[in-house]
Design an enzyme around this catalytic site. Sequence first.
Site, PDB file in Angstrom:
ATOM      1  N   HIS A 140      30.738 -13.143  -7.933  1.00 53.70           N
ATOM      2  CA  HIS A 140      30.077 -13.335  -6.625  1.00 53.70           C
ATOM      3  C   HIS A 140      28.581 -13.608  -6.783  1.00 53.70           C
ATOM      4  O   HIS A 140      27.819 -13.440  -5.835  1.00 53.70           O
ATOM      5  CB  HIS A 140      30.342 -12.124  -5.710  1.00 53.70           C
TER       6      HIS A 140
ATOM      7  N   HIS B 273      24.680  -5.600  -1.267  1.00 50.21           N
ATOM      8  CA  HIS B 273      23.550  -5.437  -2.190  1.00 50.21           C
ATOM      9  C   HIS B 273      22.255  -5.144  -1.447  1.00 50.21           C
ATOM     10  O   HIS B 273      21.172  -5.441  -1.931  1.00 50.21           O
ATOM     11  CB  HIS B 273      23.372  -6.708  -3.020  1.00 50.21           C
TER      12      HIS B 273
ATOM     13  N   HIS C   9      27.485  -6.973 -16.901  1.00 47.40           N
ATOM     14  CA  HIS C   9      26.102  -7.409 -16.692  1.00 47.40           C
ATOM     15  C   HIS C   9      25.203  -6.220 -16.357  1.00 47.40           C
ATOM     16  O   HIS C   9      25.659  -5.216 -15.841  1.00 47.40           O
ATOM     17  CB  HIS C   9      25.967  -8.517 -15.647  1.00 47.40           C
TER      18      HIS C   9
ATOM     19  N   GLU D 223      30.668  -3.148 -11.166  1.00 47.16           N
ATOM     20  CA  GLU D 223      31.312  -3.891 -10.061  1.00 47.16           C
ATOM     21  C   GLU D 223      32.801  -4.140 -10.321  1.00 47.16           C
ATOM     22  O   GLU D 223      33.565  -4.367  -9.384  1.00 47.16           O
ATOM     23  CB  GLU D 223      30.596  -5.229  -9.831  1.00 47.16           C
TER      24      GLU D 223
HETATM   25  C1  DHB Z   1      23.501 -11.393 -10.504  1.00 45.99           C
HETATM   26  C2  DHB Z   1      24.715 -10.714 -10.532  1.00 45.99           C
HETATM   27  C3  DHB Z   1      25.116  -9.940  -9.438  1.00 45.99           C
HETATM   28  O1  DHB Z   1      26.290  -9.236  -9.394  1.00 45.99           O
HETATM   29  C4  DHB Z   1      24.315  -9.853  -8.326  1.00 45.99           C
HETATM   30  O2  DHB Z   1      24.774  -9.152  -7.282  1.00 45.99           O
HETATM   31  C5  DHB Z   1      23.089 -10.506  -8.299  1.00 45.99           C
HETATM   32  C6  DHB Z   1      22.683 -11.279  -9.397  1.00 45.99           C
HETATM   33  C7  DHB Z   1      23.077 -12.261 -11.654  1.00 45.99           C
HETATM   34  O3  DHB Z   1      23.796 -12.340 -12.657  1.00 45.99           O
HETATM   35  O4  DHB Z   1      22.045 -12.907 -11.568  1.00 45.99           O
HETATM   36 FE    FE Z   2      26.660  -8.154  -7.546  1.00 44.15          FE
END
Ligand code: DHB
Ligand code: FE
Length: 281
Positions: free
Chosen positions: A12, A59, A193, A240
């Site tokens: 997402h 978010h 991430h 997530e």
């Molecule tokens: C990124 C990943 C996310 O899950 C998010 O909510 C905002 C940014 C990213 O990889 O830049």
């Molecule tokens: Fe995210």
Amino acid sequence: MGKVIGGLTTSHIPAVGNAMANKLEQDPYWKRFFDGYKPVISWLEKEKPDVVIVVYNDHGLNFFLDTVPTFAIGCADSYANDDEGWGIPTTASFKGDAQLSWHLSESLIEQGFDMTMCQEMKVDHGCVVPMNLMFRHLPEWPCKIIPLAVNTVQHPMPSAKRCYDLGKALRVAIESYPEDTKVAIFGTGGMSHQLQGERAGIIDVEFDLECMHNIVNDPDKMTALTNTNIMERGGTEGIEVIMWMVMRGAIAPNVNLLHKHYHAPISNTGAGVLLMTDATD
Ligand code: DHB
Ligand code: FE
């Protein structure tokens, strides 16, 4: 009756929203990522869900850190998107299905999941990017949505096990809806991430592939992981992936895997696509 016709997982991330807005799908950086969605888009076109339950995390657009529900469900007939500051164009509002939302809320609460019901809810990139990934080629949104927000932002967060059990309860709730309604579930976010701190930028491909395998074939192995286990391997925002377990719980003990795709890195993440249906269908 309500029926769960299938579930899928999807990234997402806002960068994908920007890539779509700027028509970069054929760009060498993006091509393989977007190609991974083609079978899912075709499946949705064929199966035509009436409603999509989008399992995502807010978010900071609708809930801020002062008030973060663990599980929140939209109970509105319309959901607006808004500018979050990522430079992604704001989308047209989504149609909701408040009647189904209230039915789901009643059933989920009866089954022990104390949902927060939201009669107004703005949806952010967590919901909007997946919807654009699947449906941007159409002149308007082809189905209604029910946003289901899971807290993956502020500790303490629900466990993978709790999310899986919520998915199972969601299936019971959908199947007890008296009106013929085809429901698809999107589990969004992930994969590994971390956007801040010393480990910012980490991606663990091996962990992501292990998660994808277990989510399909052995979800109990995923539910054995604590949130600390997940964050140690997949990074703080890698948590997530627990939202995928809500989708997985809603399908069935055994699934038909119709499509699997993984690509890393894309922005700061590993991105996985799974499409599955109930093996008994
Ligand atoms: C990124 C990943 C996310 O899950 C998010 O909510 C905002 C940014 C990213 O990889 O830049
Ligand atoms: Fe995210």
